[in-house]
Design an enzyme around this catalytic site. Structure first.
Site, PDB file in Angstrom:
ATOM      1  CB  THR A 299     -21.377  -1.505  57.130  1.00 38.67           C
ATOM      2  OG1 THR A 299     -20.616  -1.513  56.092  1.00 38.67           O
ATOM      3  CG2 THR A 299     -22.761  -2.042  57.035  1.00 38.67           C
ATOM      4  CG  ASP A 300     -18.653   2.006  53.731  1.00 38.74           C
ATOM      5  OD1 ASP A 300     -18.990   0.554  54.088  1.00 38.74           O
ATOM      6  OD2 ASP A 300     -17.764   2.329  53.288  1.00 38.74           O
ATOM      7  CD  GLU A 301     -19.810  -4.111  52.746  1.00 32.99           C
ATOM      8  OE1 GLU A 301     -20.373  -4.957  52.082  1.00 32.99           O
ATOM      9  OE2 GLU A 301     -18.513  -4.245  52.997  1.00 32.99           O
TER      10      GLU A 301
HETATM   11  P1  NAD Z   1     -16.282  -9.500  63.951  1.00 35.03           P
HETATM   12  O1  NAD Z   1     -16.738 -10.659  63.110  1.00 35.03           O
HETATM   13  O2  NAD Z   1     -14.719  -9.418  64.108  1.00 35.03           O
HETATM   14  O3  NAD Z   1     -16.881  -9.779  65.358  1.00 35.03           O
HETATM   15  C1  NAD Z   1     -18.333 -10.059  65.508  1.00 35.03           C
HETATM   16  C2  NAD Z   1     -18.435 -10.255  67.223  1.00 35.03           C
HETATM   17  O4  NAD Z   1     -19.686 -10.654  67.252  1.00 35.03           O
HETATM   18  C3  NAD Z   1     -17.883 -11.612  67.394  1.00 35.03           C
HETATM   19  O5  NAD Z   1     -16.987 -11.516  68.539  1.00 35.03           O
HETATM   20  C4  NAD Z   1     -18.900 -12.737  67.579  1.00 35.03           C
HETATM   21  O6  NAD Z   1     -18.545 -13.833  68.464  1.00 35.03           O
HETATM   22  C5  NAD Z   1     -20.027 -11.682  68.233  1.00 35.03           C
HETATM   23  N1  NAD Z   1     -21.287 -12.304  67.656  1.00 35.03           N
HETATM   24  C6  NAD Z   1     -21.898 -12.729  66.560  1.00 35.03           C
HETATM   25  N2  NAD Z   1     -23.193 -13.001  66.666  1.00 35.03           N
HETATM   26  C7  NAD Z   1     -23.388 -12.773  67.939  1.00 35.03           C
HETATM   27  C8  NAD Z   1     -24.911 -12.907  68.622  1.00 35.03           C
HETATM   28  N3  NAD Z   1     -25.676 -13.342  67.985  1.00 35.03           N
HETATM   29  N4  NAD Z   1     -24.707 -12.508  69.980  1.00 35.03           N
HETATM   30  C9  NAD Z   1     -23.662 -11.812  70.694  1.00 35.03           C
HETATM   31  N5  NAD Z   1     -22.523 -11.705  70.009  1.00 35.03           N
HETATM   32  C10 NAD Z   1     -22.380 -12.254  68.509  1.00 35.03           C
HETATM   33  O7  NAD Z   1     -17.014  -8.003  63.166  1.00 35.03           O
HETATM   34  P2  NAD Z   1     -16.126  -6.744  63.476  1.00 35.03           P
HETATM   35  O8  NAD Z   1     -15.488  -6.531  62.012  1.00 35.03           O
HETATM   36  O9  NAD Z   1     -15.438  -6.463  64.626  1.00 35.03           O
HETATM   37  O10 NAD Z   1     -17.555  -5.851  63.319  1.00 35.03           O
HETATM   38  C11 NAD Z   1     -18.185  -5.220  64.366  1.00 35.03           C
HETATM   39  C12 NAD Z   1     -19.482  -4.593  63.911  1.00 35.03           C
HETATM   40  O11 NAD Z   1     -18.822  -3.453  63.164  1.00 35.03           O
HETATM   41  C13 NAD Z   1     -20.506  -5.462  63.030  1.00 35.03           C
HETATM   42  O12 NAD Z   1     -21.679  -4.597  63.449  1.00 35.03           O
HETATM   43  C14 NAD Z   1     -20.124  -4.973  61.325  1.00 35.03           C
HETATM   44  O13 NAD Z   1     -21.390  -4.981  60.885  1.00 35.03           O
HETATM   45  C15 NAD Z   1     -19.503  -3.423  61.881  1.00 35.03           C
HETATM   46  N6  NAD Z   1     -18.716  -2.770  60.911  1.00 35.03           N
HETATM   47  C16 NAD Z   1     -17.598  -3.476  60.335  1.00 35.03           C
HETATM   48  C17 NAD Z   1     -16.586  -2.766  59.775  1.00 35.03           C
HETATM   49  C18 NAD Z   1     -15.217  -3.572  59.512  1.00 35.03           C
HETATM   50  O14 NAD Z   1     -14.326  -2.967  58.576  1.00 35.03           O
HETATM   51  N7  NAD Z   1     -14.866  -4.527  60.130  1.00 35.03           N
HETATM   52  C19 NAD Z   1     -16.949  -1.535  59.258  1.00 35.03           C
HETATM   53  C20 NAD Z   1     -18.130  -1.054  59.555  1.00 35.03           C
HETATM   54  C21 NAD Z   1     -18.977  -1.758  60.418  1.00 35.03           C
HETATM   55  O1  DAU Z   2     -17.311  -1.427  54.325  1.00 32.16           O
HETATM   56  C1  DAU Z   2     -17.473  -1.780  55.587  1.00 32.16           C
HETATM   57  C2  DAU Z   2     -17.230  -3.300  55.609  1.00 32.16           C
HETATM   58  O2  DAU Z   2     -15.808  -3.815  55.332  1.00 32.16           O
HETATM   59  C3  DAU Z   2     -17.632  -4.047  56.683  1.00 32.16           C
HETATM   60  O3  DAU Z   2     -19.105  -3.708  56.967  1.00 32.16           O
HETATM   61  C4  DAU Z   2     -17.522  -5.515  56.599  1.00 32.16           C
HETATM   62  O4  DAU Z   2     -18.016  -6.132  58.038  1.00 32.16           O
HETATM   63  C5  DAU Z   2     -16.333  -5.672  56.586  1.00 32.16           C
HETATM   64  O5  DAU Z   2     -15.951  -7.265  56.384  1.00 32.16           O
HETATM   65  C6  DAU Z   2     -15.599  -5.270  55.214  1.00 32.16           C
HETATM   66  O6  DAU Z   2     -16.258  -5.752  54.024  1.00 32.16           O
HETATM   67  P1  DAU Z   2     -15.365  -5.922  52.774  1.00 32.16           P
HETATM   68  O7  DAU Z   2     -15.971  -7.018  51.948  1.00 32.16           O
HETATM   69  O8  DAU Z   2     -15.022  -4.579  51.999  1.00 32.16           O
HETATM   70  O9  DAU Z   2     -14.251  -6.524  53.278  1.00 32.16           O
HETATM   71  P2  DAU Z   2     -13.163  -7.842  53.026  1.00 32.16           P
HETATM   72  O10 DAU Z   2     -11.636  -7.346  53.661  1.00 32.16           O
HETATM   73  O11 DAU Z   2     -13.933  -9.064  52.736  1.00 32.16           O
HETATM   74  O12 DAU Z   2     -12.675  -7.405  51.542  1.00 32.16           O
HETATM   75  C7  DAU Z   2     -12.181  -5.914  50.990  1.00 32.16           C
HETATM   76  C8  DAU Z   2     -12.122  -5.834  49.551  1.00 32.16           C
HETATM   77  O13 DAU Z   2     -11.076  -6.772  49.078  1.00 32.16           O
HETATM   78  C9  DAU Z   2     -13.217  -6.342  48.821  1.00 32.16           C
HETATM   79  O14 DAU Z   2     -13.310  -5.431  47.771  1.00 32.16           O
HETATM   80  C10 DAU Z   2     -13.126  -7.821  48.418  1.00 32.16           C
HETATM   81  C11 DAU Z   2     -11.510  -7.754  48.304  1.00 32.16           C
HETATM   82  N1  DAU Z   2     -10.869  -8.920  48.745  1.00 32.16           N
HETATM   83  C12 DAU Z   2     -11.049  -9.699  49.793  1.00 32.16           C
HETATM   84  C13 DAU Z   2     -10.497 -10.951  50.295  1.00 32.16           C
HETATM   85  C14 DAU Z   2     -10.984 -11.376  51.656  1.00 32.16           C
HETATM   86  C15 DAU Z   2      -9.876  -9.699  47.765  1.00 32.16           C
HETATM   87  O15 DAU Z   2      -9.726  -9.053  46.590  1.00 32.16           O
HETATM   88  N2  DAU Z   2      -9.219 -10.646  48.073  1.00 32.16           N
HETATM   89  C16 DAU Z   2      -9.578 -11.311  49.275  1.00 32.16           C
HETATM   90  O16 DAU Z   2      -9.067 -12.315  49.676  1.00 32.16           O
END
Ligand code: NAD
Ligand code: DAU
Length: 354
Positions: A132-134
């Site tokens: 992630t970019d975080e």
């Molecule tokens: P998600 O939470 O929707 O899915 C995670 C999946 O991993 C689930 O199916 C869960 O059951 C599985 N899981 C959790 N723990 C596990 C374990 N110990 N063993 C096997 N499976 C397990 O997450 P996502 O949003 O699809 O993100 C996927 C990946 O991408 C993560 O590594 C996250 O850090 C990264 N990522 C997400 C975002 C985003 O915006 N969602 C952005 C950048 C990177």
């Molecule tokens: O940047 C990549 C990341 O993006 C991933 O690594 C994470 O897995 C993914 O969950 C996401 O993280 P964020 O914290 O950015 O996502 P979230 O959707 O929780 O929040 C997006 C922005 O919106 C953040 O600034 C918090 C804000 N927010 C979120 C929720 C759920 C609100 O203002 N209200 C809300 O109810």
């Protein structure tokens, strides 16, 4: 054959669906089915012999050893993680367990497996870690976007756990020569996104007539990427990325949260107007800010573009319209998630619940 972990989650499910739609290479999907794992997202693959689901933990060494020995994958894509920042603030332990300890055990199993390969199978093997970019921390208004050389400064338990896993992956390359690739992506959005994250939460709350909670002043900036563009970036890095390198993935779409919420509301006004004719934006409610809330993320995606020729296919405008329409067309998926019924579906299909 490739092994994909966490492919019952949001991005992993999209990745497997796209992979099998475009390539004919089978996938083994190892997923623990936490609350975020939803096999209903992969319902269209029922009966497709190219997708094998295994219920289990990336941290279960003997299970992973057995899977690697049986399927002999040419590559592994590691999506499995705890992914929600708010949950990591409320309870960090699962994040350390899966993202750090789990990744460590997975790396150990992969190191042993890769060490036993020979010739082209060994040279061509890849372990792609999805991050992630975080991990880079927060940017000020005038700062340049994150590049691959930006120092890690994670601020939440979630981002700290992902940073730790990235460091382990890097170390396994430098110390043992494991051919790893790491991608650091910005905020994804699109189909099958669990409605705890900003965009799907706003859509489902708006349609249910509930408040739309905006944290703090709503001026935090994120860089949004349509999930299928993230999937195409991962496929490209897997295909042509240089082992040991990291690649930033982003959509060049920086937007303040309040603008995202207003855009979702405007699309719903057009596609599914409220019965009383009033705008959905009237449901916006400012709430207390997230503790330690990062102010701005922005990705410089020049490296993956210049080196590997990848660029996103969707603009934010096209991607968000598709996303809102997907949620309107898939009310049953949302209802099953909200009622918890998707857990029963897992039990019925696979004889097990997490
Ligand atoms: P998600 O939470 O929707 O899915 C995670 C999946 O991993 C689930 O199916 C869960 O059951 C599985 N899981 C959790 N723990 C596990 C374990 N110990 N063993 C096997 N499976 C397990 O997450 P996502 O949003 O699809 O993100 C996927 C990946 O991408 C993560 O590594 C996250 O850090 C990264 N990522 C997400 C975002 C985003 O915006 N969602 C952005 C950048 C990177
Ligand atoms: O940047 C990549 C990341 O993006 C991933 O690594 C994470 O897995 C993914 O969950 C996401 O993280 P964020 O914290 O950015 O996502 P979230 O959707 O929780 O929040 C997006 C922005 O919106 C953040 O600034 C918090 C804000 N927010 C979120 C929720 C759920 C609100 O203002 N209200 C809300 O109810």
């Amino acid at each position: 054959m490739i092994l994909v972990t966490g492919a019952a989650g949001f991005i992993g499910a999209n990745f497997v669906l796209d992979w099998l739609a475009q390539l004919d290479e089978p996938v083994v999907n190892l997923d623990k089915l936490t609350y975020a794992g939803n096999l209903q997202s992969l319902e269209s693959l029922q009966g497709d012999a190219r997708h094998a689901f295994v219920h289990g933990d990336i941290g279960d060494r003997s299970l992973v050893d057995a899977l690697l020995a049986e399927h002999r994958p040419r590559a592994i894509v590691n999506f499995a993680a705890e992914s929600h920042v708010d949950r990591s603030i409320h309870g960090p332990e699962d994040f350390i367990q899966t993202n750090v300890v789990g990744t460590f055990h997975l790396l150990e199993a992969v190191r042993a497996y890769w060490g036993g390969l020979e010739g082209a199978a060994k040279a061509d093997f890849r372990f792609l870690h999805v991050s992630t970019d975080e991990v880079y921390g927060t940017l000020g208004a005038g700062d340049a976007p994150f590049t691959e050389t930006t120092a890690y400064e994670p601020n939440s338990p979630y981002s700290a756990s992902k940073a730790a896993s990235d460091h382990l992956v890097r170390a396994y390359h430098h110390t043992y020569g494991l051919p790893v690739l790491t991608t650091n992506c910005s905020n994804n959005y699109g189909p099958y996104h669990f409605p705890e994250k900003l965009i799907p939460l706003m859509i489902v709350n708006a349609l249910a007539g509930k408040p739309l909670p905006v944290y703090g002043d709503g001026m935090q900036i994120r860089d949004w990427l349509y999930v299928k563009d993230h999937c195409s970036a991962i496929r490209r890095v897997l295909e042509a990325g240089r082992p040991g390198e990291t690649y930033n993935v982003g959509g060049w779409n920086e937007k303040p949260n309040i603008e995202i919420v207003n855009t979702v509301c405007a699309l719903l006004d057009e596609l599914s107007p409220r019965a009383d004719g009033k705008p959905y934006a009237g449901q916006i409610t400012y709430v207390k800010d997230r503790p330690g809330h990062d102010r701005r993320y922005a990705i410089d995606a020049n490296k993956i573009h210049q080196e590997l020729g990848w660029k996103p296919a969707e603009t934010f405008e096209t991607g968000i319209r598709k996303t809102v329409q997907w949620y309107l067309d898939n009310a049953a998926w949302v209802a099953a998630v909200q009622s918890g019924d998707y857990r029963n579906w897992i039990g019925k299909q696979y004889g097990a619940t997490a």
